[in-house]
Design a protein around this motif. Structure first.
Motif, mmCIF file in Angstrom:
data_model
loop_
_atom_site.group_PDB
_atom_site.id
_atom_site.type_symbol
_atom_site.label_atom_id
_atom_site.label_comp_id
_atom_site.label_asym_id
_atom_site.label_seq_id
_atom_site.Cartn_x
_atom_site.Cartn_y
_atom_site.Cartn_z
ATOM 1 N N GLU A 186 35.771 47.953 32.301
ATOM 2 C CA GLU A 186 35.967 47.252 33.571
ATOM 3 C C GLU A 186 34.643 46.648 34.000
ATOM 4 O O GLU A 186 33.572 47.150 33.667
ATOM 5 C CB GLU A 186 36.446 48.239 34.630
ATOM 6 N N SER A 187 34.748 45.547 34.757
ATOM 7 C CA SER A 187 33.567 44.774 35.147
ATOM 8 C C SER A 187 32.830 44.291 33.894
ATOM 9 O O SER A 187 31.602 44.257 33.848
ATOM 10 C CB SER A 187 32.637 45.602 36.041
ATOM 11 N N TYR A 190 32.432 38.105 31.184
ATOM 12 C CA TYR A 190 33.359 37.224 30.471
ATOM 13 C C TYR A 190 32.816 35.802 30.385
ATOM 14 O O TYR A 190 33.536 34.815 30.467
ATOM 15 C CB TYR A 190 34.781 37.298 31.034
ATOM 16 N N VAL A 195 33.576 35.637 25.334
ATOM 17 C CA VAL A 195 34.922 35.257 24.893
ATOM 18 C C VAL A 195 34.862 34.863 23.409
ATOM 19 O O VAL A 195 35.711 35.272 22.607
ATOM 20 C CB VAL A 195 35.462 34.081 25.751
ATOM 21 N N GLY A 210 42.807 41.255 27.174
ATOM 22 C CA GLY A 210 42.064 40.881 28.386
ATOM 23 C C GLY A 210 40.914 39.921 28.115
ATOM 24 O O GLY A 210 40.019 39.778 28.961
ATOM 25 N N GLY A 212 38.541 37.009 28.178
ATOM 26 C CA GLY A 212 38.376 35.983 29.211
ATOM 27 C C GLY A 212 38.574 36.548 30.615
ATOM 28 O O GLY A 212 38.606 35.801 31.588
ATOM 29 N N THR A 213 38.699 37.875 30.720
ATOM 30 C CA THR A 213 38.789 38.506 32.053
ATOM 31 C C THR A 213 37.720 39.604 32.138
ATOM 32 O O THR A 213 37.065 39.927 31.143
ATOM 33 C CB THR A 213 40.168 39.167 32.297
ATOM 34 N N SER A 214 37.634 40.227 33.326
ATOM 35 C CA SER A 214 36.602 41.261 33.495
ATOM 36 C C SER A 214 37.109 42.641 33.061
ATOM 37 O O SER A 214 36.425 43.639 33.258
ATOM 38 C CB SER A 214 36.162 41.305 34.957
#
Ligand code: EPU
Length: 433
Positions: A186-187, A190, A195, A210, A212-214
């Motif tokens: 998490e956190s 990105y 990526v 996930g 491209g996300t945090s």
């Protein structure tokens, strides 16, 4: 040592290709350690930092062949997870060897690199991530010894004082590939370079969600295989050429798949009134010919915020724009070594803690001077200032620039810049004559 000599004042016009992204390519080359099979990496920039990481990889047993100047065949059939100080000291990015060693064979012994001019750059978050995976971590004689023989997937929060960490995310992600079960980061950073690393790992057979996300989800212990992969274009190089067009009042078409220049950058360009467009195919057109730019406020932040790696170049740009601009550094609060040098060229910039207050002017010309490059992006800012300054600018310690900009002089010359390289010795000889 080489010195860049720039005679400023020429408008830059034409088309330029950006190279592959250095910051994407470095961890991807390291990630080749995760499989004993051959990986073919395309669009590798021809840079001193890349040559350094290749030396480090060879040093740990990797076989590397150039297929052509920008394509590499990398095979890590057998590796020794020990990276000595002499190999690592020249480049901080080599810390991500740790994650790759852990992901491949569950142990790592990597010397910690020394200090860095742009800030402290600790690796506490990397270590926290390894520990969360169940590794034991010990500092011994300057080496970080990590035992990850019993790594188990875990939920890891990787946010720190300055937000997410790019290399820390790469490191923990690669280590998690060797852990039993699922890891959630998490956190996570990105940035487009992370990526790109994730997409490369996926091409190798890794199961990562996930992207491209945090929040990244990584399934460990899947056997990875060889693959062919093309590194993304360099968004920082593209951003630097945008500044070059605007500062010299020229028009530059930027090609090379650099469409990852973030919206935060386009947003600021729009705010200052710059004519910069991204076409559907990713080509960027930066037109500085009919501009009347305005000042702005910039805060650097982790992606998708404004990138710290363009902060120095934008300080140079904003010093040529009417009005007061404020540029605040939230990633590396002391990354302002370019400011005193820009002031020596006639810019008017005050530093207050991590803020640069720029009294810009479009009519007051910067004037050429002898300057000292302190780091990669600071060198780029000094180049930009030299390109639009009156008279001659000499930039010493230009090897910093060559770490991250491939054939920069040549590319700028092809756009009409008057740049050449000389050496300290030749300069001294001229002074004596
Ligand atoms: N940080 C911590 N603890 C950690 C790791 C980072 O406090 O364990 C702090 C750093 O000191 C910094 C912030 O977090 O204040 C962000 O650091 P990050 O780890 O994201 O930086 P990095 O991975 O070491 C990469 C790029 C840098 C770029 C930064 C930020 C590479 C090889 N380097 O560094 O690129 O500035 O992300 O985007 O990818 C450059 O190309 O000129 C350059 C310096």
């Amino acid at each position: 040592m080489e010195v860049a000599r720039i005679i400023g004042g020429r408008e830059l016009h034409g088309e330029v290709w950006v190279s592959g992204s250095k910051n994407a390519c470095l961890p991807i080359l390291v990630a080749c350690l995760l499989t004993e099979e051959e990986c073919i990496i395309e669009n590798v920039p021809n840079l001193s930092d890349i040559r350094l990481i290749l030396d480090i990889l060879r040093n740990v047993g990797v076989n590397i062949e150039y297929i052509d100047t920008h394509t590499l065949k990398v095979c890590a059939a057998a590796i020794n997870p020990h990276a000595p100080y002499d190999a690592v000291k020249k480049m901080r990015a080599s810390v991500c060897l740790m994650g790759a060693f852990l992901g491949r064979i569950g142990r790592s012994s990597v010397s910690l690199p020394g200090g860095c001019i742009i800030g402290q750059r600790p690796i506490d978050l990397h270590i926290k991530g390894f520990k969360k995976l169940g590794c034991t971590v010990e500092m011994k004689n300057g080496y970080l010894e990590v035992d990850g023989s019993n790594m188990v997937g875990s939920r890891i929060f990787l946010g720190g004082r300055y937000g997410s960490t790019v290399t820390g995310t790469a490191n923990v992600l690669m280590a998690a590939l060797g852990a039993q079960g699922v890891t959630i980061i998490e956190s996570a950073a990105y940035e487009p370079e992370i990526v790109d690393l994730c997409l490369f790992l996926r091409r190798q057979g890794a199961i990562i969600g996930g992207i491209g996300t945090s929040m990244l989800t990584i399934e460990g212990r899947h056997k990875l295989h060889g693959c062919r992969y093309r590194v993304i274009g360099d968004r920082v190089e593209a951003g630097t050429f945008i500044c070059a067009a605007l500062m010299t009042r020229g028009r530059i078409t930027i090609r090379g798949n650099a469409q990852n220049v973030s919206s935060a950058v386009y947003d600021k360009l729009e705010e200052i009134g710059a004519d910069v467009r991204e076409l559907e195919d990713g080509t960027i057109v930066a037109d500085g010919t009919k501009q009347n730019l305005r000042s702005t406020e910039i805060i650097t932040l982790p992606y998708p915020g404004f990138p710290t790696d363009l902060q120095a170049q934008f300080c140079a740009l904003l010093s040529c724009v009417d009005g007061i601009s404020v540029v605040s550094e939230r990633i590396y609060p002391t990354r302002f070594m370019h400011i005193p040098e820009l002031n020596r060229m006639g810019a008017s910039i005050m530093l207050e803690e991590s803020h640069a207050i720029i009294h810009g002017s479009s009519s007051r010309k910067l004037t050429g001077a002898q300057l000292m490059a302190s780091d990669l992006r600071a060198s780029a800012a000094l180049y930009l200032a030299g390109l639009c300054a009156e008279n001659e600018t000499l930039i010493h310690r230009i090897y910093h620039l060559d770490r991250g900009y491939e054939n920069f002089d040549e590319k700028l010359r092809s756009l009409g810049a008057n740049i050449e390289r000389t050496t300290e010795t030749d300069l001294e000889r001229c002074e004596l004559n």
